[in-house]
Write an enzyme that holds these catalytic residues in place. Structure first.
Site, PDB file in Angstrom:
ATOM      1  N   ARG A  45       3.534   2.937  -8.817  1.00  0.00           N
ATOM      2  CA  ARG A  45       3.094   3.357  -7.483  1.00  0.00           C
ATOM      3  C   ARG A  45       4.018   4.414  -6.895  1.00  0.00           C
ATOM      4  NH1 ARG A  45      -0.737   0.631  -6.330  1.00  0.00           N
ATOM      5  NH2 ARG A  45      -0.841   0.973  -4.095  1.00  0.00           N
ATOM      6  N   CYS A  69       1.400  -3.519 -10.089  1.00  0.00           N
ATOM      7  CA  CYS A  69       0.929  -4.835 -10.514  1.00  0.00           C
ATOM      8  C   CYS A  69      -0.447  -5.154  -9.954  1.00  0.00           C
ATOM      9  CB  CYS A  69       1.920  -5.896 -10.063  1.00  0.00           C
ATOM     10  SG  CYS A  69       3.458  -5.814 -10.963  1.00  0.00           S
ATOM     11  N   ASP A 259       7.474 -11.380  -3.523  1.00  0.00           N
ATOM     12  CA  ASP A 259       7.956 -11.241  -4.910  1.00  0.00           C
ATOM     13  C   ASP A 259       8.802 -12.440  -5.359  1.00  0.00           C
ATOM     14  OD1 ASP A 259       7.613  -7.938  -5.108  1.00  0.00           O
ATOM     15  OD2 ASP A 259       8.104  -8.737  -3.153  1.00  0.00           O
ATOM     16  N   VAL A 281       0.780 -11.962   1.685  1.00  0.00           N
ATOM     17  CA  VAL A 281       1.017 -10.514   1.534  1.00  0.00           C
ATOM     18  C   VAL A 281       0.052  -9.876   0.537  1.00  0.00           C
ATOM     19  CG1 VAL A 281       2.738  -8.739   1.025  1.00  0.00           C
ATOM     20  CG2 VAL A 281       3.434 -10.850   2.171  1.00  0.00           C
TER      21      VAL A 281
HETATM   22  C1  UD1 Z   1       7.692  -0.562  -5.703  1.00  0.00           C
HETATM   23  C2  UD1 Z   1       7.934  -1.504  -4.575  1.00  0.00           C
HETATM   24  O1  UD1 Z   1       8.902  -1.418  -3.843  1.00  0.00           O
HETATM   25  N1  UD1 Z   1       7.029  -2.476  -4.439  1.00  0.00           N
HETATM   26  C3  UD1 Z   1       7.144  -3.477  -3.378  1.00  0.00           C
HETATM   27  C4  UD1 Z   1       6.398  -3.020  -2.158  1.00  0.00           C
HETATM   28  O2  UD1 Z   1       5.085  -2.726  -2.542  1.00  0.00           O
HETATM   29  P1  UD1 Z   1       4.135  -1.881  -1.629  1.00  0.00           P
HETATM   30  O3  UD1 Z   1       4.941  -0.883  -0.875  1.00  0.00           O
HETATM   31  O4  UD1 Z   1       3.018  -1.426  -2.518  1.00  0.00           O
HETATM   32  O5  UD1 Z   1       3.602  -3.003  -0.655  1.00  0.00           O
HETATM   33  P2  UD1 Z   1       3.239  -2.879   0.856  1.00  0.00           P
HETATM   34  O6  UD1 Z   1       4.342  -3.505   1.639  1.00  0.00           O
HETATM   35  O7  UD1 Z   1       2.840  -1.479   1.135  1.00  0.00           O
HETATM   36  O8  UD1 Z   1       1.945  -3.821   0.936  1.00  0.00           O
HETATM   37  C5  UD1 Z   1       1.869  -4.908   1.821  1.00  0.00           C
HETATM   38  C6  UD1 Z   1       0.417  -5.163   2.181  1.00  0.00           C
HETATM   39  O9  UD1 Z   1      -0.139  -4.029   2.829  1.00  0.00           O
HETATM   40  C7  UD1 Z   1      -1.352  -3.634   2.209  1.00  0.00           C
HETATM   41  N2  UD1 Z   1      -1.479  -2.162   2.290  1.00  0.00           N
HETATM   42  C8  UD1 Z   1      -0.434  -1.370   1.930  1.00  0.00           C
HETATM   43  C9  UD1 Z   1      -0.539   0.009   1.980  1.00  0.00           C
HETATM   44  C10 UD1 Z   1      -1.776   0.575   2.405  1.00  0.00           C
HETATM   45  O10 UD1 Z   1      -1.942   1.803   2.466  1.00  0.00           O
HETATM   46  N3  UD1 Z   1      -2.795  -0.259   2.743  1.00  0.00           N
HETATM   47  C11 UD1 Z   1      -2.685  -1.614   2.703  1.00  0.00           C
HETATM   48  O11 UD1 Z   1      -3.635  -2.338   3.016  1.00  0.00           O
HETATM   49  C12 UD1 Z   1      -1.184  -4.113   0.762  1.00  0.00           C
HETATM   50  O12 UD1 Z   1      -2.430  -4.231   0.130  1.00  0.00           O
HETATM   51  C13 UD1 Z   1      -0.495  -5.453   0.989  1.00  0.00           C
HETATM   52  O13 UD1 Z   1      -1.442  -6.424   1.335  1.00  0.00           O
HETATM   53  O14 UD1 Z   1       6.455  -4.013  -1.196  1.00  0.00           O
HETATM   54  C14 UD1 Z   1       5.842  -5.227  -1.597  1.00  0.00           C
HETATM   55  C15 UD1 Z   1       5.955  -6.197  -0.414  1.00  0.00           C
HETATM   56  O15 UD1 Z   1       7.294  -6.523  -0.244  1.00  0.00           O
HETATM   57  C16 UD1 Z   1       6.523  -5.794  -2.822  1.00  0.00           C
HETATM   58  O16 UD1 Z   1       5.748  -6.878  -3.301  1.00  0.00           O
HETATM   59  C17 UD1 Z   1       6.580  -4.773  -3.904  1.00  0.00           C
HETATM   60  O17 UD1 Z   1       7.428  -5.259  -4.912  1.00  0.00           O
HETATM   61  C1  PEP Z   2       4.524  -5.785  -7.043  1.00  0.00           C
HETATM   62  C2  PEP Z   2       5.621  -5.325  -7.594  1.00  0.00           C
HETATM   63  O1  PEP Z   2       5.847  -4.056  -8.007  1.00  0.00           O
HETATM   64  P1  PEP Z   2       4.867  -2.800  -7.843  1.00  0.00           P
HETATM   65  O2  PEP Z   2       4.772  -2.567  -6.355  1.00  0.00           O
HETATM   66  O3  PEP Z   2       5.598  -1.707  -8.569  1.00  0.00           O
HETATM   67  O4  PEP Z   2       3.556  -3.171  -8.468  1.00  0.00           O
HETATM   68  C3  PEP Z   2       6.777  -6.200  -7.810  1.00  0.00           C
HETATM   69  O5  PEP Z   2       7.896  -5.656  -7.915  1.00  0.00           O
HETATM   70  O6  PEP Z   2       6.606  -7.434  -7.885  1.00  0.00           O
END
Ligand code: UD1
Ligand code: PEP
Length: 392
Positions: A45, A69, A259, A281
């Site tokens: 991502r 993931c 996580d 989440v």
């Molecule tokens: C590479 C990295 O650092 N990954 C972490 C990051 O993922 P990541 O940054 O992808 O996760 P987010 O915190 O953005 O997502 C949290 C929630 O917001 C939703 N959402 C997010 C963006 C968006 O544009 N629209 C939307 O609906 C997602 O579907 C989810 O339900 O934070 C997550 C939450 O701590 C962790 O599990 C991941 O390990």
């Molecule tokens: C969801 C995870 O990673 P990513 O956002 O890269 O999929 C993770 O680190 O558990």
């Protein structure tokens, strides 16, 4: 993967003097070939976080299809909405998203619908060089966000963080280089802690820090785990006797990290009584439990919110709550790794189980657990690779 993407865009990346140190020189940043970037489609991502920096530097960016993931839909609508608010235009084509900044991006007032980690990073990386002030409310406040703010401040950014999830960024014209030691990985640390609990073991995690793991440590203690905090790391162990069943709800920081959930669930299969887990989440982060049931665990999934609070998934038909009934003896099994944390959880389950397990797709685990095979062997695990080779 990140190093490869940076190099495609003209960044020189070389190892530093110390192990784990990288030296980055962005003086020759240029547009990467779309086909080359596209080769990274689906693998992580990270490319989404290149948007702001590339728009500032080059006026345009190409973002391929993202990976990551399979733990939910993982939309990036917040990211593109905020980039539009800064003044970017976005065109979706078959191979990915094409972004342009017709003029310098402008600071803006943004409220995230949910405190997403990635979207907060997106706003920070874009706002630092935008014209004027950006006010972000409902921001993520994970320690990794604070760490990014520290890096940006070292580079010359002006950023303040209020206690109510509001972050204010005053755009500057230029950023300089920095020297920084990255925050230790508290997700990996908690995974090893859960491994110690599930296997009745004792693991010292060098680098683990109390400050970023307080919520995990409280839960670990409630389950019945023991730990000792030292300046250089934390020792985690199973003190003997039965573990306690608990009610657990994942949440954004300072809540219990999503996580951390999957590895801890393996330990909960060894706790006495009914544990309740509410994943708030990611809507599909409990699918990994079916393989644990195949190994002998008793885990039942529910569509209802079985927690203190109703979450976004309660009315939407997702199996996002679990009841874990324990303790159950686990038997070795054939396991296929579904995602990063689920994969590490299967390794923990295999080590806690009687008999041999065959685990397929372990390469995925490398993305979040550096040298995990060597660490497992060092801890005394009996591991064999398919070609008969022993891990180092
Ligand atoms: C590479 C990295 O650092 N990954 C972490 C990051 O993922 P990541 O940054 O992808 O996760 P987010 O915190 O953005 O997502 C949290 C929630 O917001 C939703 N959402 C997010 C963006 C968006 O544009 N629209 C939307 O609906 C997602 O579907 C989810 O339900 O934070 C997550 C939450 O701590 C962790 O599990 C991941 O390990
Ligand atoms: C969801 C995870 O990673 P990513 O956002 O890269 O999929 C993770 O680190 O558990």
């Amino acid at each position: 993967m990140v190093r490869g993407l940076l190099q495609l865009h003209g960044v020189t990346v070389r190892p530093g003097d110390e192990p784990g140190e990288l030296v980055l020189d962005p003086s020759h940043v240029e547009s990467a070939n779309v086909a080359d970037i596209d080769a990274h489609a689906g693998s992580s991502r990270i490319p989404i976080l290149f948007c702001g920096p590339l728009l500032h530097r080059l006026g345009h960016a190409f973002i391929p299809g993202l990976g990551g993931c399979d733990i939910g839909g993982r939309p990036v609508d917040f990211h593109f909405d905020v980039l539009r608010q800064f003044g970017a235009t976005i065109e979706k084509r078959a191979d990915g998203q094409y972004l342009e900044a017709p003029q310098r991006l402008r600071g803006t007032k943004i409220r995230l619908p949910y405190p997403s980690v990635g979207s907060t990073e997106q706003v920070l990386l874009t706002a630092v060089l935008a014209e004027g002030v950006t006010e972000l409310s409902n921001a993520a406040v994970e320690p990794e966000i604070e760490d990014l703010i520290c890096v940006l401040q070292k580079m010359g950014a002006i950023i303040s963080m209020d206690t109510d999830r509001t972050i204010r960024i005053t755009g500057v014209d230029k950023l300089d280089g920095y020297t920084h030691r990255a925050l230790p990985d508290r997700l990996e640390a908690a995974s090893w802690a859960s491994a110690a609990l599930a296997t009745e073991g004792n693991i010292y995690v060098r680098g683990a820090q109390q400050r970023s793991m307080m919520t995990f440590l409280n839960t670990f203690r409630k389950v019945g785990g023991a730990f000792e905090i030292e300046d250089e790391g934390i020792r985690f162990w199973h003190p003997g006797g039965l573990l306690n069943a608990i009610a657990l709800e994942t949440d954004v920081h300072p809540g219990f990290q999503t996580d951390w959930q999957q590895p801890l669930v393996v330990a909960l299969t060894q706790a006495s009584g009914l544990s309740i887990v509410h994943e708030t989440v990611y809507e599909s982060r409990l699918g990994f439990t079916s393989a644990l049931n195949q190994m002998g665990a008793h885990i039942q999934l529910y569509r209802e919110c079985l927690g203190g609070s109703a979450c976004r998934f309660g009315q939407r038909n997702f199996l996002h709550s679990a009841v874990v009934s324990g303790p159950t003896k686990l038997q070795g099994s054939d396991l296929v790794i579904p995602d990063l944390r689920g994969g590490f959880s299967y390794l923990i389950a295999a080590l806690a189980a009687q008999g041999t397990s065959r685990v397929h797709g372990i390469d995925l685990i490398n993305r979040g657990y550096e040298n995990f095979m060597e660490k497992l062997v060092e801890l005394g695990a009996d591991v064999e690779l398919p070609n008969g080779a022993l891990p180092n």
